[in-house]
Design a protein around this motif. Structure first.
Motif, PDB file in Angstrom:
ATOM      1  N   ASN A 180      45.967  34.286  39.796  1.00 60.28           N
ATOM      2  CA  ASN A 180      45.535  34.026  41.174  1.00 60.28           C
ATOM      3  C   ASN A 180      45.213  32.580  41.617  1.00 60.28           C
ATOM      4  O   ASN A 180      43.862  31.893  41.283  1.00 60.28           O
ATOM      5  CB  ASN A 180      44.306  35.059  41.578  1.00 60.28           C
ATOM      6  N   PHE A 181      46.105  31.905  42.451  1.00 58.33           N
ATOM      7  CA  PHE A 181      45.912  30.549  42.509  1.00 58.33           C
ATOM      8  C   PHE A 181      44.789  30.498  43.620  1.00 58.33           C
ATOM      9  O   PHE A 181      43.784  29.368  43.245  1.00 58.33           O
ATOM     10  CB  PHE A 181      46.933  29.922  43.453  1.00 58.33           C
ATOM     11  N   THR A 182      44.736  31.353  44.645  1.00 56.32           N
ATOM     12  CA  THR A 182      43.420  31.335  45.508  1.00 56.32           C
ATOM     13  C   THR A 182      43.356  32.897  45.801  1.00 56.32           C
ATOM     14  O   THR A 182      43.880  33.560  45.368  1.00 56.32           O
ATOM     15  CB  THR A 182      43.762  30.563  47.015  1.00 56.32           C
ATOM     16  N   GLU A 183      42.326  33.178  46.733  1.00 52.37           N
ATOM     17  CA  GLU A 183      41.760  34.588  46.899  1.00 52.37           C
ATOM     18  C   GLU A 183      43.102  35.129  47.774  1.00 52.37           C
ATOM     19  O   GLU A 183      43.332  36.331  47.855  1.00 52.37           O
ATOM     20  CB  GLU A 183      40.624  34.304  48.124  1.00 52.37           C
ATOM     21  N   ASN A 184      44.059  34.314  48.443  1.00 46.88           N
ATOM     22  CA  ASN A 184      44.967  34.856  49.104  1.00 46.88           C
ATOM     23  C   ASN A 184      46.250  34.466  48.650  1.00 46.88           C
ATOM     24  O   ASN A 184      47.455  34.570  49.369  1.00 46.88           O
ATOM     25  CB  ASN A 184      45.008  34.224  50.701  1.00 46.88           C
ATOM     26  N   PHE A 185      46.591  33.935  47.345  1.00 45.77           N
ATOM     27  CA  PHE A 185      47.896  33.520  46.962  1.00 45.77           C
ATOM     28  C   PHE A 185      47.988  33.722  45.441  1.00 45.77           C
ATOM     29  O   PHE A 185      47.181  33.425  44.745  1.00 45.77           O
ATOM     30  CB  PHE A 185      48.278  32.116  47.229  1.00 45.77           C
ATOM     31  N   SER A 186      48.871  34.702  44.931  1.00 46.03           N
ATOM     32  CA  SER A 186      49.062  34.946  43.428  1.00 46.03           C
ATOM     33  C   SER A 186      50.392  34.903  43.218  1.00 46.03           C
ATOM     34  O   SER A 186      51.291  35.174  44.012  1.00 46.03           O
ATOM     35  CB  SER A 186      48.196  36.402  43.394  1.00 46.03           C
ATOM     36  N   MET A 187      50.667  35.007  41.717  1.00 51.97           N
ATOM     37  CA  MET A 187      51.905  35.097  41.217  1.00 51.97           C
ATOM     38  C   MET A 187      51.640  36.287  40.208  1.00 51.97           C
ATOM     39  O   MET A 187      50.889  36.295  39.420  1.00 51.97           O
ATOM     40  CB  MET A 187      52.228  33.850  40.539  1.00 51.97           C
TER      41      MET A 187
END
Length: 375
Positions: free
Chosen positions: A113-120
């Motif tokens: 989870n790079f940020t709360e709204n962006f994941s891989m």
């Protein structure tokens, strides 16, 4: 977990159940699931076990599992075990299904989870195409998924093998990498690159999906039907695209279909309003996937807070069949379902009657009674 959190949970359950009416139960179920999710996030790092057992009694005078006698017996739709956990910004999930008698690996991925709204995600995971194949099996409105979501009139194995759509993306998994997230609190996006039909050879399946919660909290993506849907009127509109550029299968055998000939474009709309639910999905298949446009329309009504009746019509648009029906084409499936929710989607009874028609073969009708037990 500290004593205060447990005390809050008990107090919430006591105060809610003490004055709940029949129509309050779906709202109470949502609140308890949200609280449970909050509590789980406090225990990061350690593995968490979940899963379900879905059994069904199937009856049909049109199917003969042993080639002599009519279908009439019990079977497993799914036996699922999930293990998931997280630490810091990383998470993982491993799942297997045992319905066939042996363990079959499904999900097996790590998530960053790079940020709360962006994941891989990297590993083995579902192709992000249609909600009907992305949703958890236990949260389906009908006992079986839609035809273009990978389902059939009586499960996709056993006596009903070959009655499913061989061109459907379905809930199967593939290895690869996926980026996903959301923005503006109402738009979700997914972009994945998976191995595709040729496994680890240098051609891939590319998939993209965009979903917009046009009204309220959105609908249809996580839960199918009116039960446990958000308050007021909710609507989600989504579009998706997938293409497998593989020129051979995993064994190296050349495939007749490649490139644009195996592309699929999908669209869906889901709406809930109080006790009412309606949803539709459509897929445009490329030349070597039937060159057709199958669709699904589903409607349901929730009454007494824990009963839901549903109708579904699926236009198959001459979908090429496989297995014993190879060479024939599917025309339509009409279904009726009745659910009794005992403990939300974790414990429920599902009655279903489905009738599938073909271009040449006789109709196939199946009556099913299923029980979902999840933990």
């Amino acid at each position: 977990m500290n004593k205060f959190v447990y005390t809050a949970l008990v107090a919430t359950m006591a105060s809610s159940t003490g004055f709940a009416t029949e129509t309050d139960w779906p709202e109470l179920d949502r609140e308890l699931e949200a609280l449970s999710s909050t509590l789980n996030t406090q225990n990061t790092g350690g593995p968490q076990l979940s899963g379900w057992v879905i059994t069904a009694l199937d009856f049909s005078g049109d199917l003969m599992p042993n080639g002599v006698d009519d279908l009439g017996g019990a079977g497993f739709r799914s036996i699922r075990l999930n293990v998931a956990g997280s630490t810091a910004d990383y998470g993982y999930k491993v799942s297997t299904d045992l319905a066939g008698g042996t363990a079959v690996l499904l999900d097996a991925y790590g998530q960053l989870n790079f940020t709360e709204n962006f994941s891989m995600q990297m590993g083995n995971f579902k192709t992000p195409f249609l909600s009907s194949q992305m949703r958890s099996r236990k949260r389906e409105l009908m006992l079986d998924r839609t035809f273009i979501g990978g389902g059939s009139v009586a499960g996709s194995t056993g006596a009903a093998a070959g009655l499913n759509d061989p061109t459907a993306v379905g809930p199967t998994r593939d290895a690869g990498v996926m980026f996903f997230g959301n923005f503006a609190d109402s738009i979700g996006w997914w972009l994945s690159l998976q191995n595709g039909a040729d496994s680890q050879a240098n051609n891939y399946r590319l998939t993209g999906r965009l979903a917009w919660d046009a009204m309220g909290e959105g609908a249809g993506q996580m839960v199918d039907g009116a039960y446990n849907s958000g308050d007021g009127t909710n609507m989600t509109i989504a579009v998706a695209y997938t293409e497998d550029s593989s020129e051979t299968n995993a064994a190296g055998t050349p495939l007749a279909s490649m490139g644009d000939d195996v592309e699929q474009i999908g669209g869906e709309v889901y709406v809930t309003s109080g006790p009412f639910y309606i949803g539709g999905e459509i897929v445009s298949n490329g030349k070597n996937l039937g060159d057709n446009t199958p669709f699904t329309v589903t409607g349901s009504y929730l009454f007494n807070g824990d009963w839901e009746v549903a109708l579904r019509y699926q236009g198959l648009d001459d979908t090429p069949m496989a297995g014993a029906l190879a060479g024939d084409f599917g025309e339509s499936i009409a279904s009726v379902g009745i659910n009794k929710y005992v403990s939300g989607h974790d414990v429920k009874w599902q009655f279903q009657y489905a009738n599938q028609t073909f271009t040449t073969a006789d109709d196939i009708g199946v009556i099913s009674l299923g029980l979902v037990l999840a933990f």
